[in-house]
Write a protein that holds these residues in place. Structure first.
Motif, PDB file in Angstrom:
ATOM      1  N   GLN A   1       9.210   3.636  11.272  1.00  0.00           N
ATOM      2  CA  GLN A   1       8.664   2.202  11.055  1.00  0.00           C
ATOM      3  C   GLN A   1       7.011   2.089  10.614  1.00  0.00           C
ATOM      4  OE1 GLN A   1      10.559  -0.909  10.753  1.00  0.00           O
ATOM      5  NE2 GLN A   1       8.548  -1.354   9.396  1.00  0.00           N
ATOM      6  N   PRO A   2       6.209   2.737  11.604  1.00  0.00           N
ATOM      7  CA  PRO A   2       4.806   2.895  11.301  1.00  0.00           C
ATOM      8  C   PRO A   2       4.411   3.651   9.859  1.00  0.00           C
ATOM      9  CG  PRO A   2       5.383   4.177  13.100  1.00  0.00           C
ATOM     10  CD  PRO A   2       6.603   3.362  12.953  1.00  0.00           C
ATOM     11  N   GLN A   3       5.295   4.756   9.834  1.00  0.00           N
ATOM     12  CA  GLN A   3       4.741   5.333   8.547  1.00  0.00           C
ATOM     13  C   GLN A   3       5.263   4.381   7.253  1.00  0.00           C
ATOM     14  OE1 GLN A   3       6.328   9.696   8.502  1.00  0.00           O
ATOM     15  NE2 GLN A   3       7.344   8.829  10.318  1.00  0.00           N
ATOM     16  N   ALA A   4       6.381   3.863   7.261  1.00  0.00           N
ATOM     17  CA  ALA A   4       6.596   2.967   5.968  1.00  0.00           C
ATOM     18  C   ALA A   4       5.808   1.838   5.959  1.00  0.00           C
ATOM     19  CB  ALA A   4       7.983   2.433   6.476  1.00  0.00           C
ATOM     20  N   ASP A   5       5.189   1.348   7.257  1.00  0.00           N
ATOM     21  CA  ASP A   5       4.064   0.220   7.310  1.00  0.00           C
ATOM     22  C   ASP A   5       2.944   0.803   6.723  1.00  0.00           C
ATOM     23  OD1 ASP A   5       5.975  -1.569   8.554  1.00  0.00           O
ATOM     24  OD2 ASP A   5       5.018  -1.075  10.673  1.00  0.00           O
ATOM     25  N   ALA A   6       2.663   2.036   6.937  1.00  0.00           N
ATOM     26  CA  ALA A   6       1.311   2.497   6.337  1.00  0.00           C
ATOM     27  C   ALA A   6       1.572   2.699   4.943  1.00  0.00           C
ATOM     28  CB  ALA A   6       0.934   3.547   7.256  1.00  0.00           C
ATOM     29  N   LYS A   7       2.306   3.213   4.428  1.00  0.00           N
ATOM     30  CA  LYS A   7       2.546   3.284   2.952  1.00  0.00           C
ATOM     31  C   LYS A   7       2.412   1.997   2.111  1.00  0.00           C
ATOM     32  CE  LYS A   7       2.349   6.452   1.226  1.00  0.00           C
ATOM     33  NZ  LYS A   7       1.459   7.196   0.257  1.00  0.00           N
ATOM     34  N   CYS A   8       3.258   1.014   2.975  1.00  0.00           N
ATOM     35  CA  CYS A   8       3.225  -0.290   2.266  1.00  0.00           C
ATOM     36  C   CYS A   8       2.010  -0.923   2.384  1.00  0.00           C
ATOM     37  CB  CYS A   8       4.121  -1.387   2.972  1.00  0.00           C
ATOM     38  SG  CYS A   8       6.190  -0.814   2.173  1.00  0.00           S
ATOM     39  N   ALA A   9       1.088  -0.735   3.372  1.00  0.00           N
ATOM     40  CA  ALA A   9      -0.114  -1.357   3.731  1.00  0.00           C
ATOM     41  C   ALA A   9       0.279  -2.760   4.213  1.00  0.00           C
ATOM     42  CB  ALA A   9      -1.076  -1.408   2.563  1.00  0.00           C
ATOM     43  N   SER A  10       1.366  -3.022   4.584  1.00  0.00           N
ATOM     44  CA  SER A  10       1.875  -4.439   4.993  1.00  0.00           C
ATOM     45  C   SER A  10       3.396  -3.930   5.919  1.00  0.00           C
ATOM     46  CB  SER A  10       2.197  -5.242   3.892  1.00  0.00           C
ATOM     47  OG  SER A  10       3.568  -4.332   2.934  1.00  0.00           O
ATOM     48  N   PRO A  11       3.827  -4.944   6.638  1.00  0.00           N
ATOM     49  CA  PRO A  11       5.053  -4.661   7.575  1.00  0.00           C
ATOM     50  C   PRO A  11       6.282  -4.195   6.238  1.00  0.00           C
ATOM     51  CG  PRO A  11       3.891  -6.385   8.349  1.00  0.00           C
ATOM     52  CD  PRO A  11       3.108  -6.010   7.048  1.00  0.00           C
ATOM     53  N   ALA A  12       6.846  -3.038   6.476  1.00  0.00           N
ATOM     54  CA  ALA A  12       8.130  -2.799   5.886  1.00  0.00           C
ATOM     55  C   ALA A  12       9.253  -3.704   6.796  1.00  0.00           C
ATOM     56  CB  ALA A  12       8.232  -1.340   6.090  1.00  0.00           C
TER      57      ALA A  12
END
Length: 365
Positions: free
Chosen positions: A109-120
């Protein structure tokens, strides 16, 4: 109906690529008879690249076809290369959204959030019942408890005429033949959900936990859902697990499964939907990660189900890309889009769930 919030608030890789042409043109862009077309206002132009769950491939194929028939200047590419591959691609920024038979793990989850620069966001889009399929000549209508399945897939039961199988299948013609238990060789959300079911309902006999990668010893591996279906279809004395639409497409025998109420239940869209209706939302805000109760005592519920998710960014750096993703998912989460699923071997989302998913999709930007 139980649908609550918990937590802080409570094989064959086939790319389905369809270029959309202008609505109302003279080419073959009209919806097929009986197709559920997108509602007015959902069509958005742009190119979308997605990949992941092979279990939702058949749903995606139909959705893309219907969207293509009605919408202008869009191109949607969905590569069903497996849930694990889809999630990795999202985290690496290689896809616009991922299809996955499991929600993002705590470390993902935090990796996806970081890549999105927003909550995934984890958005359940398809109820994918998991069929226990088998190929045993003359043994029609078999049924299993989770305990017996755990022993089969862990290698504790090795013969089809084992007393445990015979006790649950009085009168069945069970051969004195070795069981070949088949599992997914690639990382799979279907495996994650099937092993989660075993770990939650047969803890004493299944000691391997749950994961996208198969952990138990022995057995035979096959790639993708298509590969599982083909292996069972062609090989006598096999047993495996696969999403219902693949079982139906290959005309495979699907077993009845004992639920928490003690009933051996046939797998249908309705029986699978009863289990999803009892799910609890673990996510917060627009994130709709579900917690499924595999021991649910609801009468007539089929217990082995998965929620196939679309994992998306809540806000895309490219606003046009966000609108394109939102437009397509508005259709898939609509009543029209969900209505397509029942004929494909899936279960449409219960209306209360569908409405929550549609609201989350509406917030994507």
């Amino acid at each position: 109906m139980k649908f609550q919030r918990s937590g802080l608030v409570a094989g064959i890789a086939l790319t389905a690529t369809i270029a959309l042409t202008a609505c109302g043109s003279d080419n073959d862009s009209k919806p097929e008879a009986g197709a559920a077309a997108p509602s007015a206002g959902t069509c958005v132009g742009g190119t979308i690249s997605a990949q992941g769950s092979s279990a939702q491939k058949n749903a995606m194929d139909e959705w893309i076809k219907a969207y293509a028939a009605s919408c202008t200047d869009a191109k949607i590419d969905y590569n069903p290369n497996g849930s694990g591959a889809g999630v990795k691609a999202l985290i690496q920024g290689l896809t616009d959204f991922a299809g996955s038979d499991s929600a993002l793990k705590d470390d993902e989850q935090p990796q996806a959030d970081a890549k999105c620069a927003s909550p995934a966001l984890n958005l359940p889009m398809v109820t994918g019942p998991i069929a226990v399929v088998y190929n045993v000549t003359g043994a029609d209508g078999l049924q299993f408890s989770s305990t017996t399945l755990a022993k089969i897939f862990s290698g504790k039961i090795t013969k089809w005429n084992d007393p445990a199988i015979a006790a649950e299948n009085t009168g069945a013609k069970l051969p004195d033949a070795t069981i070949e238990a088949v599992h997914r060789a690639d990382e799979s959300g279907t495996t994650d959900n099937f092993t989660k079911y075993l770990s939650k309902t047969a803890e004493a006999d299944w000691t391997f936990g749950n994961a996208k990668a198969w952990k138990a010893p022995g057995g035979t591996g096959a790639n993708k859902s298509d590969g599982i279906a083909a292996k069972i279809k062609s090989t006598p004395n096999t047993i495996s697990y696969v999403e219902l639409s693949f079982a139906e497409n290959s005309s495979l025998q699907a077993a009845k499964i004992k639920n928490g109420a003690g009933e051996y239940t046939e797998l249908t869209a309705d029986s699978a939907g009863k289990t999803i209706e009892g799910a609890t939302i673990k996510g917060t805000g627009n994130d709709l990660k579900l917690d499924i109760d595999y021991n649910a005592k609801t009468a007539g519920a089929y217990p082995i189900v998965l929620a196939t998710y679309e994992i998306v960014c809540s806000k895309y750096a490219d606003a046009a890309k966000g609108k394109a993703v939102q437009g397509f998912l508005k259709y898939t989460s609509s009543a029209e889009g969900q209505a397509k699923l029942k004929d494909l071997g899936y279960a449409p989302l219960p209306e209360a769930v569908r409405a929550k998913v549609a609201a989350s999709v509406a917030a994507i930007s």
